[in-house]
Structures are given as structure tokens and as C-alpha cells.
Design an enzyme around this catalytic site. Structure first.
Site, mmCIF file in Angstrom:
data_model
loop_
_atom_site.group_PDB
_atom_site.id
_atom_site.type_symbol
_atom_site.label_atom_id
_atom_site.label_comp_id
_atom_site.label_asym_id
_atom_site.label_seq_id
_atom_site.Cartn_x
_atom_site.Cartn_y
_atom_site.Cartn_z
ATOM 1 C CB ALA A 41 -0.931 -0.010 1.210
ATOM 2 C CG HIS A 42 3.710 2.562 3.167
ATOM 3 N ND1 HIS A 42 2.858 1.848 3.966
ATOM 4 C CD2 HIS A 42 4.117 3.629 3.903
ATOM 5 C CE1 HIS A 42 2.771 2.457 5.155
ATOM 6 N NE2 HIS A 42 3.523 3.541 5.136
ATOM 7 N NE ARG A 43 6.340 -2.015 -3.119
ATOM 8 C CZ ARG A 43 6.847 -3.145 -2.607
ATOM 9 N NH1 ARG A 43 7.732 -3.593 -2.942
ATOM 10 N NH2 ARG A 43 6.435 -3.856 -1.699
ATOM 11 C CB VAL A 49 5.576 6.337 -2.026
ATOM 12 C CG1 VAL A 49 6.898 7.023 -2.310
ATOM 13 C CG2 VAL A 49 5.049 6.734 -0.643
#
Length: 209
Positions: free
Chosen positions: A43-45, A48
Site C-alpha cells: 500500500a505504501h508503494r 509513493v
């Protein structure tokens, strides 16, 4: 005011503002009531690296670095079985841009984080807290409701599980909104003590060849 004191506990209640974190410092024990969304590596990837808009509004709320075990109840209803935090350091390289983009205020996980997260906390007024490891079932009990599940295509551990929590914790503040880092500061202190002890022991066992 989004900070309550109840039975001696300091409880952050979402939405949390930068101002609310002014008197929260590294080493403090706090609890969280309100909105918390599980959010980890993929999810961060997506946010970002792929520039995708996060489908849960986490602004002034909390994320938890965790891959929970969920029991589906039907009709898009779910029950939290276990929610142990995962190692926060895996999210370190994404966290500055993630906080900047999403406006998240409280980051929860396991273990410390470093410069990227320190800078994010200082620049945008956020904190990172550690949930004690080995208490995944206790944590699940503090989840009152799973409001929604987003990015379910990622599978159960990586799905964004948006929860309502009550007095979720205890949470140890590891990075405060001033950018101070509890783990890094303690590491210097402990290494100094260790070096002093090694010197003492070395003198005592100097006769050993």
C-alpha cells in the site's frame, strides 16, 4: 482537544491535529481512540511509487503497520481475529512521502524507524509509536469495528482495513513531532554504557591469553 486523560491514561482521539501532539514526547505511553487503518509495504508503494490516491482518508488519523487475520462475516462485514504489528523499518524508505501525501498523523508499528520518518514527523507534525510485540490478540480486542476494506486485491495482510478502535495500546512514542527518536537516542546511551563495561571487564580478564 483531541487528547483525553482517563484513569491516568493519555488518549489521542482522532482527528488529531499537530497542536494536539505538542505535549507528546518520546518515551511517553499513549492510547488511541477513533480511526486507524492497517497499511503496510504494498500500500505504501502504491501511494509513493505509483502515485495512487489512498482510498481511505487517513488525514489526521492513524495507520498501523500490520497484516491482520480477519474473519469475514458476510455482507461486507468483518471481524478482527488478530492484528500484530509488523516491522516498521520496512516502510522507512516510503514514510516521508507517504506522510506528506496522505496527511496521516499517527503511525503505529513494531520497532523503531530512522531519518525519513523523523523528518516527516518534524516537518508535518506526526508521531511514530510502537505497539508491544506479542500482543496481536489483545490488539484485536481493542478494535471495535471494521468500517471498510479497500485494495482487497492485495490479499488479507496487505488490504487497507479501516477500523474504529477504542483505547488502542499501550503505544510507546518512539518519534515525536519534534523529530526526536527514542530508539536512536537510547542506542547512543546504551552503547556508551556497553563500552564502559567492556573496558572494566577487559581489565579484569586481562590475564587470559
Amino acid at each position: 482537544m483531541a487528547v483525553e486523560i482517563k484513569d491516568g491514561k493519555k488518549i489521542l482521539v482522532t482527528p488529531v491535529s499537530r497542536e494536539d501532539l505538542r505535549d507528546i514526547h518520546i518515551g511517553d505511553i499513549v492510547y488511541l481512540t477513533g480511526d486507524m487503518t492497517t497499511c503496510r509495504d504494498v500500500a505504501h508503494r502504491r501511494v509513493v511509487e505509483e502515485g495512487r490516491k489512498i482510498p481511505v482518508d487517513v488525514r489526521d488519523a492513524a495507520i498501523l503497520h500490520a497484516g491482520p487475520i480477519i474473519r469475514p462475516l458476510g455482507d461486507d462485514k468483518y471481524e478482527m481475529v488478530s492484528v500484530g504489528p509488523t516491522t516498521s523499518m520496512r516502510m522507512e524508505k516510503f514514510e516521508y512521502e507517504f506522510v506528506q501525501t496522505t496527511g496521516v498523523r499517527v503511525i503505529l508499528g513494531k520497532g523503531g524507524m530512522k531519518e525519513n520518518t523523523q523528518r516527516a514527523c518534524k516537518d508535518f507534525g506526526a508521531i511514530h509509536c510502537v505497539f508491544p510485540a506479542g500482543n496481536a490478540v489483545v490488539a484485536a480486542v481493542e478494535v471495535e469495528e471494521i468500517v471498510e476494506a479497500q485494495w482487497k486485491d492485495l490479499g488479507m495482510p496487505e488490504t487497507l482495513w479501516h477500523c474504529k478502535v477504542k483505547e488502542f495500546g499501550p503505544l510507546i512514542v518512539s518519534i515525536d513531532a519534534y523529530g526526536r527518536n527514542y530508539f536512536e537516542e537510547k542506542k547512543i546511551e546504551y552503547n556508551k554504557k556497553k563500552d564502559e563495561q567492556i573496558e572494566i571487564i577487559s581489565k579484569q580478564v586481562g590475564f587470559i591469553k
